[in-house]
Design an enzyme around this catalytic site. Structure first.
Site, PDB file in Angstrom:
ATOM      1  CD  GLU A   2      -3.234  -1.705  -1.915  1.00  0.00           C
ATOM      2  OE1 GLU A   2      -2.838  -1.035  -0.954  1.00  0.00           O
ATOM      3  OE2 GLU A   2      -4.028  -1.273  -2.767  1.00  0.00           O
ATOM      4  CG  ASN A  17      30.191 -24.891  -2.138  1.00  0.00           C
ATOM      5  OD1 ASN A  17      30.594 -25.396  -3.173  1.00  0.00           O
ATOM      6  ND2 ASN A  17      30.527 -25.368  -0.951  1.00  0.00           N
ATOM      7  CG  HIS A  30      -1.875   1.130   1.264  1.00  0.00           C
ATOM      8  ND1 HIS A  30      -2.992   1.200   0.456  1.00  0.00           N
ATOM      9  CD2 HIS A  30      -1.878   2.272   2.008  1.00  0.00           C
ATOM     10  CE1 HIS A  30      -3.648   2.323   0.704  1.00  0.00           C
ATOM     11  NE2 HIS A  30      -2.990   2.989   1.641  1.00  0.00           N
TER      12      HIS A  30
END
Length: 703
Positions: free
Chosen positions: A73, A427, A51
């Site tokens: 929203e 990794n 918002h």
């Protein structure tokens, strides 16, 4: 195509700072939502962030960002009300939207249109919204009446335009949380400039004190500049009327015609949606939250001000110059002290002034260093999303744990350590942790654990990346190194297990049998090793087959000013970082021994290899005098590994300002930079970790 905004450069900078903060909040809370879909706090934070971004981007004039956040929203609101489930597709879609918003942020920063098609993004949101609808929502949609809104559907508020049953439900759903429905009517003053901006400011101000349900004209109409001279809004807030009026005061050229609380509808408890606070457990949880707030369990916001990092860098440079002048002043005072006549008041006054300047400079240095410190949380918060994405691609289940995120580190170090940490984490996920099936066969939980932890240790910071995976097999490392021609078969057999494991830091080393977008392209971990050494740090590996692997990174707290031991060798001054120095000893030349062609001393029952600058830096015609009886040895220690540096003289300790030599002479192994001494001469700052690696490489070549 260049983008044009009706905003100043300062306004754009403020927007970018705020957008970065809101995007980080969204990313962290989407991850929380994925792990705990039933937690409403994360949803509320995501909704607020979306918002806020919608309002600020619309004010800035970036229509695409405003439209995407507006579409988000809608989905987030249904998630909050339980009408959509937080499925994997929903989470993936929210992350996809987040990536688009990050692209828009970079687009605003650069001013170049990235060419993002928002129709595809908005369409994906709508599709996933329908696909993840709950059975109750699907049934309600079929009869065009939301579940649980039957009793509220007939409510009509006097003097308020008609509302849909869903809007009435939204407006009154927060009543148990102490919110009250309000109606607001404002009029613009005659001939008010930019009426759409003023009305949008009203909506944004109401969003700060409550939750807007609907407005006339709508927010879309306001954003498209389809407005009249008035605005009507229904919203819910837990603030009193006077506080709401004060929130609207900063908005110019408006007049509040009407502001009143709306009567609460009479809704039967059985037909109302079960929100938090309507059940005994929910009310108890709310009461616990309130008690926690009163008890001060929530962190108190600090009084802070935004400062451009360039200002901090400039201040740090100036402090560095002061430190150099302080050292020079102390040297001059030492000479004067030796030469001054008894009772010379001028020299005594100068001494007192120099001492005071020294104290002030030290305090200023400490405060500037503190201002440059940031919690590593600013860096660590970027990794959960990356670990999630990599684990999904690799088909692995990862429990990612972060500890010590409050540990503080200089911002310059944080900027440089990001890539090495990302490489180590990738990794661990790709090479370290096994697939769920392999883990179950080995008697482990299907979900692997990867730990990222930061902690202070004296004057440096330790960052740990640890996994409970398969570990590193030294035999496989030796075989791969020989196969790739990195070392000979004979040299590989002579290596200890620890030395063999460290071969993974060799350029081009990789044990991956297949090439993917995660690893296996021969990059290896040499990039990690080089970057950490460039920071005057070190990395160590601890691994056990079948149990897991731990990478431990040791870093200085700052890259600007360090405490160092200054030594002299062959008329050159060297600075050794003090946090690596264990002790200094004077050693008889006739007690220096040779093992496998390498000089060593036995100090406190420990065999310590010696390092001579003549050999490391390939110096010529600088042999020590033949009649030398003793040598000075500086014992340095890094993760338990010791080495003795042979020097001619010890000068003393002091603060040194690190100056990079990269742009002048390029990178030199064993050297991290240079500094100016008080007499104007240049001293070389040594990189202890790099020196140790050079010594090991020379030994391997001689073997």
């Amino acid at each position: 195509m260049r983008l044009e905004f009706e905003a100043s450069a300062e306004d754009i900078k403020v927007f970018l700072d705020e957008a970065e903060e809101q995007l980080q909040i969204m990313e962290a809370d989407i991850l929380k939502l994925e792990k705990e879909p039933e937690k409403s706090e994360a949803l509320q934070e995501i909704f607020r962030a979306a918002h806020t971004l919608k309002g600020s981007s619309a004010t800035l004039g970036h229509r695409k960002m405003a439209e995407v956040t507006h579409a988000m929203e809608s989905l987030l609101d249904k998630l909050r009300r339980g009408r959509v489930r937080a499925t994997t597709k929903v989470i993936d879609t929210l992350f996809a939207c987040l990536d688009v918003l990050k692209t828009f942020k970079e687009e605003i920063a650069s001013g170049d249109d990235a060419g993002v098609d928002i129709d595809e993004v908005v369409g994906r949101l709508q599709i996933v919204e329908v696909g993840a609808a709950t059975p109750q929502e699907t049934t309600a949609a079929a009869v065009m009446e939301p579940a649980g809104a039957t009793a509220a559907a007939g409510v009509v508020f006097a003097g308020v335009p008609p509302l849909t049953p869903e809007e009435v439900d939204q407006l009154t759903g927060g009543v148990p949380d102490g919110r009250v429905p309000y109606f607001l009517h404002v009029n613009l003053q005659p001939d008010a400039p930019m009426p759409a901006v003023r009305l949008f400011q009203v909506v944004l101000s109401l969003g700060d004190v409550g939750e807007v349900t609907r407005s006339w004209p709508s927010q879309d109409d306001i954003e498209q500049d389809r407005v009249r001279d008035d605005l009507k809004v229904v919203f819910a807030s837990d603030r009193p009327e006077e506080a709401i009026r004060q929130a609207l005061q900063p908005v110019p050229e408006i007049r509040i015609t009407e502001l009143r609380a709306l009567p609460l509808p009479k809704v039967e408890p059985a037909s109302a949606p079960a929100a938090r606070g309507t059940t005994a457990e929910g009310m108890a949880a709310e009461e616990e939250d309130r008690r926690g707030d009163k008890a001060g369990t929530k962190p108190r916001s600090a009084r802070t001000v935004r400062v451009d990092v360039e200002v901090l860098d400039k201040l740090m440079d100036l402090v560095g110059e002061l430190v150099i002048d302080r050292t020079r002043l102390h040297q001059v005072m030492s000479h004067l002290e030796m030469q001054r006549r008894e009772g010379d008041d001028n020299v005594r006054e100068l001494q007192a002034a120099a001492a005071h300047i020294g104290r002030v400079t030290s305090e200023l240095q400490e405060e500037i260093m503190r201002a440059r410190m940031l919690p590593v949380d600013n860096l660590f918060k970027k990794f959960p999303r990356m670990v999630r994405d990599v684990s999904l691609k690799a088909g692995k289940e990862i429990n990612f744990v972060i500890r010590g995120e409050e540990t503080e580190l200089d911002r310059s170090v944080i900027e440089e350590i990001g890539d090495p940490l990302m490489h180590l984490l990738r990794n661990s996920v790709d090479h370290g942790v096994e697939t769920p099936a392999d883990r179950v066969k080995a008697g482990k939980p299907a979900s692997g654990t990867v730990l990222l932890e930061a902690s202070h240790q004296e004057n440096h910071i330790i960052i740990t990346v640890k996994d409970d995976g398969r570990g590193i097999d030294p035999a496989k490392i030796r075989a791969a190194a020989v196969r790739k021609g990195l070392i000979s078969d004979e040299a590989a057999r002579r290596l200890s297990d620890d030395e063999a494991v460290r071969l993974i830091f060799s350029p081009g080393f990789s044990t991956a049998e297949t090439v993917s977008d995660i690893s296996g392209r021969g990059v290896g971990l040499d990039v990690v090793h080089k970057n950490i050494e460039r920071l005057n740090g070190a990395v160590e590996i601890f691994s056990e087959i079948g149990k897991g692997t731990e990478f431990r990174i040791k870093l200085p707290l700052t890259l600007a000013i360090i405490r160092a031991l200054m030594v002299e060798h062959r008329e050159t001054v060297y600075c050794i970082p003090l946090n690596s120095v264990t002790e200094t000893i004077r050693w008889p030349v006739d007690q220096v021994q040779t093992i496998r062609g390498r000089e060593v001393v036995v100090n406190r029952d420990v065999v310590v290899p010696l390092l001579r600058f003549e050999r490391v830096f390939e110096l010529e015609n600088l042999n020590p005098p033949a009649d030398l009886e003793d040598i000075f040895v500086v014992i340095v220690n890094l993760f338990g590994r010791q080495m003795g540096v042979v020097v001619d003289n010890l000068i003393g300790e002091g603060d040194v300002v690190i100056k990079s030599l990269g742009k002048f002479i390029g990178e030199v192994q064993g050297v991290s930079g240079a500094t100016l001494l008080g007499d104007g001469n240049v001293a070389i700052i040594l990189d202890v970790a790099s020196l140790m690696n050079i010594a090991v490489q020379q030994q391997q070549r001689s073997a």
